[in-house]
Design a protein around this motif. Structure first.
Motif, short mmCIF file in Angstrom:
data_model
loop_
_atom_site.label_atom_id
_atom_site.label_comp_id
_atom_site.label_asym_id
_atom_site.label_seq_id
_atom_site.Cartn_x
_atom_site.Cartn_y
_atom_site.Cartn_z
N TYR A 146 -0.72 4.22 -23.08
CA TYR A 146 -0.01 5.49 -22.96
C TYR A 146 -0.38 6.45 -24.08
CZ TYR A 146 2.76 3.51 -19.21
OH TYR A 146 3.15 2.95 -18.02
N ARG A 147 -0.55 5.94 -25.26
CA ARG A 147 -0.94 6.80 -26.39
C ARG A 147 -2.34 7.36 -26.16
NH1 ARG A 147 0.31 4.88 -32.32
NH2 ARG A 147 2.36 5.42 -31.54
N THR A 148 -3.24 6.53 -25.66
CA THR A 148 -4.61 6.99 -25.38
C THR A 148 -4.61 8.05 -24.28
OG1 THR A 148 -5.47 4.81 -26.01
CG2 THR A 148 -6.92 6.23 -24.72
N VAL A 149 -3.88 7.81 -23.20
CA VAL A 149 -3.78 8.79 -22.12
C VAL A 149 -3.19 10.09 -22.63
CG1 VAL A 149 -2.62 9.31 -19.93
CG2 VAL A 149 -3.70 7.08 -20.27
N PHE A 150 -2.16 10.01 -23.44
CA PHE A 150 -1.53 11.21 -24.00
C PHE A 150 -2.55 12.03 -24.79
CE2 PHE A 150 0.52 13.20 -27.68
CZ PHE A 150 1.37 14.09 -27.04
N PHE A 151 -3.31 11.38 -25.68
CA PHE A 151 -4.28 12.12 -26.49
C PHE A 151 -5.42 12.67 -25.65
CE2 PHE A 151 -2.29 9.79 -30.07
CZ PHE A 151 -1.93 10.91 -30.81
N ILE A 152 -5.81 11.96 -24.61
CA ILE A 152 -6.86 12.47 -23.73
C ILE A 152 -6.37 13.72 -22.99
CG2 ILE A 152 -8.14 11.98 -21.60
CD1 ILE A 152 -8.46 9.09 -22.64
N ILE A 153 -5.13 13.71 -22.54
CA ILE A 153 -4.57 14.88 -21.86
C ILE A 153 -4.47 16.07 -22.81
CG2 ILE A 153 -2.47 15.81 -20.79
CD1 ILE A 153 -2.10 13.03 -19.49
N ILE A 154 -3.97 15.84 -24.01
CA ILE A 154 -3.86 16.92 -25.01
C ILE A 154 -5.24 17.47 -25.34
CG2 ILE A 154 -3.21 17.46 -27.40
CD1 ILE A 154 -0.85 17.19 -25.45
N PHE A 155 -6.20 16.60 -25.56
CA PHE A 155 -7.56 17.05 -25.86
C PHE A 155 -8.13 17.86 -24.69
CE2 PHE A 155 -12.16 16.49 -25.67
CZ PHE A 155 -12.52 17.04 -26.89
N GLY A 156 -7.87 17.41 -23.47
CA GLY A 156 -8.35 18.14 -22.29
C GLY A 156 -7.76 19.53 -22.18
N ILE A 157 -6.47 19.65 -22.47
CA ILE A 157 -5.81 20.96 -22.42
C ILE A 157 -6.40 21.89 -23.47
CG2 ILE A 157 -3.63 22.17 -22.84
CD1 ILE A 157 -2.24 19.71 -21.54
N VAL A 158 -6.56 21.40 -24.69
CA VAL A 158 -7.13 22.22 -25.77
C VAL A 158 -8.56 22.62 -25.42
CG1 VAL A 158 -7.86 22.19 -28.19
CG2 VAL A 158 -5.61 21.31 -27.56
N ALA A 159 -9.35 21.68 -24.93
CA ALA A 159 -10.74 21.99 -24.56
C ALA A 159 -10.80 23.04 -23.46
CB ALA A 159 -11.46 20.71 -24.13
N TYR A 160 -9.91 22.94 -22.46
CA TYR A 160 -9.87 23.92 -21.38
C TYR A 160 -9.54 25.31 -21.91
CZ TYR A 160 -8.22 26.67 -17.49
OH TYR A 160 -8.02 27.70 -16.60
N VAL A 161 -8.53 25.41 -22.76
CA VAL A 161 -8.11 26.71 -23.29
C VAL A 161 -9.23 27.33 -24.12
CG1 VAL A 161 -6.51 27.84 -24.90
CG2 VAL A 161 -5.64 26.22 -23.21
N VAL A 162 -9.86 26.55 -24.96
CA VAL A 162 -10.96 27.06 -25.78
C VAL A 162 -12.12 27.52 -24.90
CG1 VAL A 162 -12.73 26.41 -27.47
CG2 VAL A 162 -10.35 25.78 -27.87
N ALA A 163 -12.49 26.71 -23.92
CA ALA A 163 -13.59 27.08 -23.02
C ALA A 163 -13.25 28.34 -22.22
CB ALA A 163 -13.90 25.92 -22.08
N HIS A 164 -12.03 28.43 -21.71
CA HIS A 164 -11.61 29.60 -20.94
C HIS A 164 -11.66 30.86 -21.78
CE1 HIS A 164 -8.63 32.43 -19.27
NE2 HIS A 164 -9.15 32.05 -18.13
N ASN A 165 -11.11 30.80 -22.98
CA ASN A 165 -11.11 31.97 -23.86
C ASN A 165 -12.53 32.37 -24.26
OD1 ASN A 165 -8.36 32.11 -23.73
ND2 ASN A 165 -8.01 31.13 -25.70
N THR A 166 -13.39 31.41 -24.50
CA THR A 166 -14.77 31.70 -24.87
C THR A 166 -15.51 32.36 -23.71
OG1 THR A 166 -14.78 29.82 -26.40
CG2 THR A 166 -16.92 30.67 -25.71
N MET A 167 -15.32 31.85 -22.50
CA MET A 167 -15.99 32.44 -21.34
C MET A 167 -15.46 33.84 -21.05
SD MET A 167 -16.60 29.21 -18.73
CE MET A 167 -14.88 29.07 -18.35
N GLU A 168 -14.16 34.04 -21.21
CA GLU A 168 -13.59 35.37 -20.96
C GLU A 168 -14.11 36.38 -21.99
OE1 GLU A 168 -9.18 37.14 -20.79
OE2 GLU A 168 -9.67 35.67 -19.25
N GLU A 169 -14.17 35.97 -23.24
CA GLU A 169 -14.70 36.88 -24.28
C GLU A 169 -16.16 37.19 -24.02
OE1 GLU A 169 -15.41 37.04 -29.08
OE2 GLU A 169 -13.72 35.88 -28.32
N ALA A 170 -16.94 36.20 -23.59
CA ALA A 170 -18.36 36.44 -23.28
C ALA A 170 -18.49 37.42 -22.12
CB ALA A 170 -19.05 35.12 -22.96
N ALA A 171 -17.63 37.30 -21.13
CA ALA A 171 -17.67 38.22 -19.98
C ALA A 171 -17.37 39.65 -20.41
CB ALA A 171 -16.68 37.77 -18.91
#
Length: 125
Positions: free
Chosen positions: A8-33
């Motif tokens: 459960y701890r591993t799944v939790f950290f994977i989910i948190i990392f995924g959310i952070v990675a998505y937000v960073v990627a989204h913001n980077t792509m929007e700024e590039a656009a």
């Protein structure tokens, strides 16, 4: 720690990392656009309101090709306090850069606006 706790701890950290990675990627792509098809315009503050339990949001609008767009951003209590005696900053104007192809995408230099009080129609303190 047993295997269920580790799982459960591993799944939790994977989910948190995924959310952070998505937000960073989204913001980077929007700024590039925005940077691919930029257009500088002026935004006007329409209100400063409570938007969460302990937060304030700055609401603003801007126009592009005759159409009005509205947006908001979170701000801190220091800026809200500075605005208190200035009609809650309603009517103050600042520069933003939008994407000509998708005007809802924008870049705002919030450090200049909120920290430096860099407004077009208000003299520096």
């Amino acid at each position: 720690m047993n295997s269920n706790q580790l799982y459960y701890r591993t799944v939790f950290f994977i989910i948190i990392f995924g959310i952070v990675a998505y937000v960073v990627a989204h913001n980077t792509m929007e700024e590039a656009a925005v940077r691919e098809s930029p257009f500088e315009t002026t935004a006007t503050i329409t209100s400063l309101e409570k938007c969460s339990k302990n937060g304030r949001c700055i609401y603003y609008e801007y126009k592009y090709e005759g159409k009005k767009y509205k947006a908001r951003s979170r701000t801190d209590f220091m800026f809200a306090g500075w605005c208190r005696n200035k009609n809650n900053c309603v009517g103050l104007k600042f520069k933003i850069i939008i994407n000509k192809d998708n005007p809802k995408q924008q870049i705002v230099e919030w450090d200049k606006v909120l920290d430096d009080k860099n407004f077009i129609n208000y003299p520096k303190d």
